[in-house]
Design a protein around this motif. Structure first.
Motif, mmCIF file in Angstrom:
data_model
loop_
_atom_site.group_PDB
_atom_site.id
_atom_site.type_symbol
_atom_site.label_atom_id
_atom_site.label_comp_id
_atom_site.label_asym_id
_atom_site.label_seq_id
_atom_site.Cartn_x
_atom_site.Cartn_y
_atom_site.Cartn_z
ATOM 1 N N ASP A 195 0.833 -1.208 0.000
ATOM 2 C CA ASP A 195 0.000 0.000 0.000
ATOM 3 C C ASP A 195 0.870 1.261 0.000
ATOM 4 N N VAL A 196 1.905 1.259 0.821
ATOM 5 C CA VAL A 196 2.784 2.430 0.876
ATOM 6 C C VAL A 196 3.515 2.606 -0.443
ATOM 7 N N THR A 197 3.963 1.488 -1.032
ATOM 8 C CA THR A 197 4.640 1.558 -2.332
ATOM 9 C C THR A 197 3.700 2.093 -3.397
ATOM 10 N N ASP A 198 2.460 1.627 -3.373
ATOM 11 C CA ASP A 198 1.479 2.103 -4.352
ATOM 12 C C ASP A 198 1.162 3.580 -4.149
ATOM 13 N N PHE A 199 1.210 4.031 -2.896
ATOM 14 C CA PHE A 199 1.001 5.464 -2.642
ATOM 15 C C PHE A 199 2.106 6.282 -3.297
ATOM 16 N N LEU A 200 3.331 5.791 -3.223
ATOM 17 C CA LEU A 200 4.442 6.480 -3.871
ATOM 18 C C LEU A 200 4.224 6.536 -5.382
ATOM 19 N N VAL A 201 3.791 5.430 -5.961
ATOM 20 C CA VAL A 201 3.496 5.415 -7.398
ATOM 21 C C VAL A 201 2.388 6.407 -7.718
ATOM 22 N N HIS A 202 1.392 6.440 -6.862
ATOM 23 C CA HIS A 202 0.275 7.374 -7.029
ATOM 24 C C HIS A 202 0.762 8.826 -7.025
ATOM 25 N N LEU A 203 1.695 9.131 -6.152
ATOM 26 C CA LEU A 203 2.244 10.490 -6.110
ATOM 27 C C LEU A 203 2.930 10.848 -7.424
ATOM 28 N N ARG A 204 3.628 9.886 -7.991
ATOM 29 C CA ARG A 204 4.392 10.156 -9.203
ATOM 30 C C ARG A 204 3.514 10.201 -10.449
ATOM 31 N N THR A 205 2.356 9.539 -10.426
ATOM 32 C CA THR A 205 1.485 9.507 -11.607
ATOM 33 C C THR A 205 0.351 10.521 -11.535
ATOM 34 N N GLY A 206 -0.067 10.891 -10.303
ATOM 35 C CA GLY A 206 -1.153 11.852 -10.160
ATOM 36 C C GLY A 206 -2.511 11.238 -10.416
ATOM 37 N N ASP A 207 -3.533 12.079 -10.362
ATOM 38 C CA ASP A 207 -4.895 11.618 -10.640
ATOM 39 C C ASP A 207 -5.701 12.787 -11.185
ATOM 40 N N ASP A 208 -7.019 12.622 -11.254
ATOM 41 C CA ASP A 208 -7.866 13.679 -11.817
ATOM 42 C C ASP A 208 -7.854 14.947 -10.954
ATOM 43 N N ASP A 209 -7.587 14.791 -9.668
ATOM 44 C CA ASP A 209 -7.629 15.930 -8.755
ATOM 45 C C ASP A 209 -6.271 16.594 -8.548
ATOM 46 N N ARG A 210 -5.211 15.818 -8.667
ATOM 47 C CA ARG A 210 -3.875 16.360 -8.409
ATOM 48 C C ARG A 210 -2.906 15.934 -9.498
ATOM 49 N N PRO A 211 -2.042 16.850 -9.935
ATOM 50 C CA PRO A 211 -1.034 16.503 -10.938
ATOM 51 C C PRO A 211 0.060 15.635 -10.319
ATOM 52 N N PRO A 212 0.835 14.933 -11.123
ATOM 53 C CA PRO A 212 1.944 14.137 -10.567
ATOM 54 C C PRO A 212 2.994 15.020 -9.908
ATOM 55 N N LEU A 213 3.597 14.494 -8.870
ATOM 56 C CA LEU A 213 4.651 15.231 -8.170
ATOM 57 C C LEU A 213 6.006 14.935 -8.794
ATOM 58 N N SER A 214 6.892 15.880 -8.666
ATOM 59 C CA SER A 214 8.269 15.660 -9.104
ATOM 60 C C SER A 214 8.921 14.622 -8.198
ATOM 61 N N THR A 215 10.064 14.131 -8.626
ATOM 62 C CA THR A 215 10.780 13.146 -7.813
ATOM 63 C C THR A 215 11.082 13.694 -6.429
ATOM 64 N N THR A 216 11.521 14.940 -6.376
ATOM 65 C CA THR A 216 11.873 15.545 -5.093
ATOM 66 C C THR A 216 10.659 15.684 -4.193
ATOM 67 N N SER A 217 9.535 16.157 -4.753
ATOM 68 C CA SER A 217 8.327 16.354 -3.945
ATOM 69 C C SER A 217 7.747 15.028 -3.490
ATOM 70 N N ALA A 218 7.769 14.021 -4.378
ATOM 71 C CA ALA A 218 7.266 12.697 -3.999
ATOM 72 C C ALA A 218 8.116 12.097 -2.892
ATOM 73 N N ALA A 219 9.433 12.285 -2.985
ATOM 74 C CA ALA A 219 10.330 11.774 -1.946
ATOM 75 C C ALA A 219 10.030 12.440 -0.608
ATOM 76 N N ARG A 220 9.770 13.755 -0.633
ATOM 77 C CA ARG A 220 9.455 14.461 0.608
ATOM 78 C C ARG A 220 8.168 13.941 1.226
ATOM 79 N N SER A 221 7.142 13.704 0.388
ATOM 80 C CA SER A 221 5.873 13.188 0.902
ATOM 81 C C SER A 221 6.050 11.794 1.486
ATOM 82 N N LEU A 222 6.868 10.978 0.827
ATOM 83 C CA LEU A 222 7.102 9.636 1.353
ATOM 84 C C LEU A 222 7.828 9.702 2.687
ATOM 85 N N VAL A 223 8.751 10.614 2.832
ATOM 86 C CA VAL A 223 9.452 10.775 4.110
ATOM 87 C C VAL A 223 8.444 11.090 5.216
#
Length: 310
Positions: A59-87
């Motif tokens: 689930d946590v891994t999929d959340f990271l993938v979700h951050l990098r791909t985005g969805d209809d409500d939010r654009p994908p995050l950059s590598t740096t921003s996704a890493a910060r959110s995962l931290v």
């Protein structure tokens, strides 16, 4: 841990309170973690997870993938921003595990995404010549000091803290070397080229004595206008001012000159282990990033010159 459901929303609120009250995190950090927590909760809710005991590493891994791909409500995050959110998520789950709210930490083994290699920014030899030529304009004490400072930063590959930390006794101009004190107060001797040696000699004879009369006495090589040791911030200001006059504003920092020193040595055929010693790196791995800069330059020349490269 009891058998009661671990409510995600309540757990996030307790985590944020812990960061605020016990860890004393800043308002800015708390706001960022709150946003990350809300996004994580929304992701879990979308999966129908309303009990943190049910969260798995997948689930946590999929959340990271979700951050990098985005969805209809939010654009994908950059590598740096996704890493910060995962931290933030890892910090959250570690808090729950340490607090014994959960017996396992599903985020512990999930690594932040690796960002692209950030190659050091070097300027060309022509730009270095232009910078140093501008620095040499003027015959007053400050101009002579500024030229000597920039010559050492580029000619010896010194860190700005090493340059401002120099004392007069660290110079051996007759032998063409200076002693630099790097990280961990580790000392190294670095050769000084004729241009840098001449600039330092001119500063010592024609400028430093005038600056020294304004102070109370210091062994520092580089002095400010009050006769005290030039600070790192003062050196930054000098470099920015000279870069602006040379038309290189925004492209030159103290580390730019250090990067350029290493890159130009490697471009000239220097062995990477020699460059490692000159830079004061404890491991050659740190120095090898500069070889990527040189390879990038080789590819650029090849692409522009070889008839079958295009």
């Amino acid at each position: 841990m009891s058998g009661d459901r671990v409510d995600p929303g309540r757990a996030v609120r307790e985590w944020l309170t812990h960061l605020d009250v016990e860890k004393g995190r800043s308002r800015h950090t708390l706001a960022a973690y709150r946003r990350d927590g809300d996004r994580y909760l929304a992701f879990l809710a979308g999966r129908g997870i309303d009990d943190l005991r049910a969260v798995t590493e997948a689930d946590v891994t999929d959340f990271l993938v979700h951050l990098r791909t985005g969805d209809d409500d939010r654009p994908p995050l950059s590598t740096t921003s996704a890493a910060r959110s995962l931290v933030a998520v890892r910090t959250f789950h570690r808090f729950l595990a340490l607090d014994a709210t959960l017996t396992a930490d599903p985020a512990a083994a999930v690594s932040p995404p690796a960002g692209p290699d950030r190659l050091p920014k070097a300027i060309s030899i022509e730009d270095v010549d232009r910078l140093l030529s501008v620095a040499s304009v003027g015959d007053d004490a400050s101009a002579l000091r500024d030229q000597a400072l920039l010559e050492i930063l580029y000619g010896a590959g010194a860190r700005i803290s090493e340059a401002t930390g120099l004392d007069i006794d660290d110079l051996a101009l007759d032998e063409g070397v200076i002693r630099l004190r790097g990280k961990g107060n580790k000392e190294r001797l670095v050769p000084l080229g004729t241009y840098a040696a001449a600039a330092v000699s001119a500063y010592l004879v024609r400028a430093r004595p005038a600056l020294a009369t304004r102070g109370t006495g210091t062994p520092a090589l580089f002095l400010n206008t009050r006769g005290g040791r030039l600070s790192r911030q003062g050196a930054w200001g000098i470099i920015h001012a000279v870069a602006d006059r040379a038309g290189l504003g925004g492209r030159v920092t103290p580390h730019t000159l250090r990067h350029s020193f290493a890159t130009h040595l490697l471009d000239g055929g220097a062995d990477v282990r020699i460059v490692q010693e000159l830079l004061g790196h404890s491991s050659v791995t740190t120095t090898q990033i500069y070889t990527k800069v040189s390879i990038a330059r080789l590819r650029e020349v090849y692409a522009g010159s070889h008839p079958r490269a295009r």
